[in-house]
Design an enzyme around this catalytic site. Structure first.
Site, PDB file in Angstrom:
ATOM      1  N   LYS A  72       0.851  -1.195   0.000  1.00 45.54           N
ATOM      2  CA  LYS A  72       0.000   0.000   0.000  1.00 45.54           C
ATOM      3  C   LYS A  72       0.883   1.241   0.000  1.00 45.54           C
ATOM      4  O   LYS A  72       1.918   1.268   0.667  1.00 45.54           O
ATOM      5  CB  LYS A  72      -0.869  -0.059   1.259  1.00 45.54           C
ATOM      6  N   SER A 122      -9.443   0.602   3.124  1.00 42.49           N
ATOM      7  CA  SER A 122      -8.692   1.478   2.242  1.00 42.49           C
ATOM      8  C   SER A 122      -7.558   0.787   1.497  1.00 42.49           C
ATOM      9  O   SER A 122      -6.909   1.394   0.662  1.00 42.49           O
ATOM     10  CB  SER A 122      -8.116   2.645   3.053  1.00 42.49           C
ATOM     11  N   SER A 153      -9.557  -1.879   7.218  1.00 44.26           N
ATOM     12  CA  SER A 153      -9.070  -1.612   5.867  1.00 44.26           C
ATOM     13  C   SER A 153      -8.305  -2.750   5.208  1.00 44.26           C
ATOM     14  O   SER A 153      -7.965  -2.654   4.035  1.00 44.26           O
ATOM     15  CB  SER A 153      -8.195  -0.349   5.868  1.00 44.26           C
TER      16      SER A 153
END
Length: 460
Positions: free
Chosen positions: A77, A153, A177
């Site tokens: 990420k 996310s 997330s």
């Protein structure tokens, strides 16, 4: 040996590379080619570290010591520091920062274990969202149906793994997330206990909730990556002073002897029938008949919202003052609202947090594992704003984490496992929750469900 590296699990790739049956370069080339083909449609990657990956593969093929993840392609990420790249954290504002001088510590550990980093992945701005949608970098899309959202996310992380671009990916989990995109994209996702893994070199969101973790297509791969990332980091003040406790050797114990219960009350409301049916299928496979209640779970979720907004706003206050126009408007407005939360409300939320932690700890004296839905529904359409649940129209962004927020609120370890219903083209996840520091238990149960064929994570 012929290895389909685009569908192979991390453990299979590591064995093949370590034994010389396939070269790290061949694996890396295949992964890079897959990214070139699939990423334009799915928008998982924001940066591809091609040169770094090829250099790492060359070192491995030249006879370097082979670690437990030798030659395994992965990505992270884009809130993890990667040496030479700007850590944008899904934002426009961070792009003006200098490039990172070093990798995040857990990325360093994975590199040392032989894994090959292929790049950085799309995410909700500053990790404040559950949809995988980003106004600056574009939305990540679900590989099983690109008209659908990934969840967030860590949406790019989920898209990259589910599509076979990488064997595993790192995400972060503040309120769900990792577990939400794992559910919507059909993956195994691990959120360890709060304070277990180092967050050094990871851009923060809510310091008292933030966890680092991993998404993969098998429980054993979660365990291998988790084991490689363990280790004390004195630079992270939130990390617990615990020695590494390897879990991979324990997976074969399965669910034998574990006291497993299904969460009722709050966790049997607020979702579509498919999310409860998935929990029931897992419970049946494990022989779990007991039901327990996590007291005041709805209040815990509300308190998690309060603390998230207040801490997030405090951290971002300089950016809100100086560059409000450069935020995603939805993120900015939630942060502004967080900045106006009265101190009394924040204090009450923290008191509830301590109370809830004590009550759930007492519950874990009676059971070892608790099962809940991971999300209230399968993946909504990308850009969809509302969804009908139990006859009521509710917002997608706020409600995808309805079952994950009370768990990260008190930092419990949890794994999402993916289930598929016959005739359905989209998966849905079940959350396996354990007591603090018992990642071994949640991973053992995940492994058992995979072994029985109840949970599976096919490449899209």
């Amino acid at each position: 040996m012929t290895l389909d590296v685009l569908r192979a699990l991390a453990g299979e790739i590591a064995i093949a590379v370590s034994s010389g049956q396939v070269s790290a370069r061949a694996v890396t080339d295949a992964a890079l080619a897959r990214i070139a083909t699939r990423n334009p449609q799915l928008n998982a990657f924001t940066d591809v570290t091609r040169d770094r990956a090829l250099a790492k593969a060359a070192v491995l093929d030249a006879g370097a010591a082979k670690g437990p993840l030798a030659g395994v392609p992965f990505a992270v990420k884009n809130l993890y520091d990667i040496a030479g790249l700007v850590t944008r954290a899904g934002s426009k504002i961070n792009r003006d920062n200098a490039a990172a001088g070093d990798d995040a510590l857990v990325v360093e550990k994975l590199d040392a274990a032989g894994a090959v980093l292929l790049g950085a992945l799309d995410m909700d701005e500053y990790a404040y969202g559950f949809t995988g949608e980003n106004v600056h970098d574009g939305n990540s899309l679900n590989p099983h149906d690109p008209s659908r959202m990934t969840g967030g996310s860590s949406g790019g992380s989920a898209a990259a793994v589910a599509s076979g671009m990488v064997a595993f990916a790192l995400g972060s989990d503040t309120n769900g997330s990792i577990r939400v995109p794992a559910s919507l994209c059909g993956l195994f996702g691990l959120k360890p206990t709060y304070g277990r893994l180092s967050r050094s070199g990871v851009f923060p969101f809510v310091a008292s909730f933030d966890h680092v973790g991993v998404l993969a297509r098998a429980a054993a791969d979660l365990a291998s990556v988790y084991d490689a990332m363990q280790g004390r980091d004195v630079a992270d003040p939130a990390q617990a002073p615990r020695a590494a406790e390897r879990v991979l050797p324990l997976l074969g114990q399965g669910a034998s002897g574990l006291r497993i219960a299904v969460a009722g009350d709050y966790f049997r409301r607020g979702g579509r029938p498919e999310c409860f049916a998935a929990v029931d299928a897992v419970a049946a496979a494990l022989g779990a008949t007991r039901e327990v209640v996590l007291p005041a779970a709805a209040a815990a979720r509300a308190a998690a919202f309060v603390i998230t907004a207040a801490e997030g706003a405090a951290f971002h206050l300089p950016r809100l003052r100086e560059r409000p126009q450069d935020f995603d408007a939805a993120v900015r407005d939630r942060l502004f609202a967080g900045a106006m939360i009265p101190a009394e409300s924040l204090l009450r939320a923290q008191k509830l947090r301590a109370w809830f932690h004590r009550r759930v700890a007492a519950l874990f004296e009676e059971v070892d594992i608790i099962l809940t839905p991971a999300t209230p529904c399968r993946a909504p359409l990308s850009g969809q704003k509302t969804i009908e649940i139990e006859g009521t129209e509710v917002t997608v962004r706020a409600n995808l984490g309805i079952y994950t927020q009370p768990i990260s609120f008190i930092g419990l370890p949890a794994v999402t496992v993916p289930l598929w219903t016959e005739g359905e083209t989209l998966p849905i996840g079940v959350q396996i929750i354990g007591p603090p520091w018992r990642e071994d238990l949640v991973l053992r149960v995940a492994y058992e469900l995979e072994r029985k064929g109840v949970a599976r994570a096919p490449v899209a």
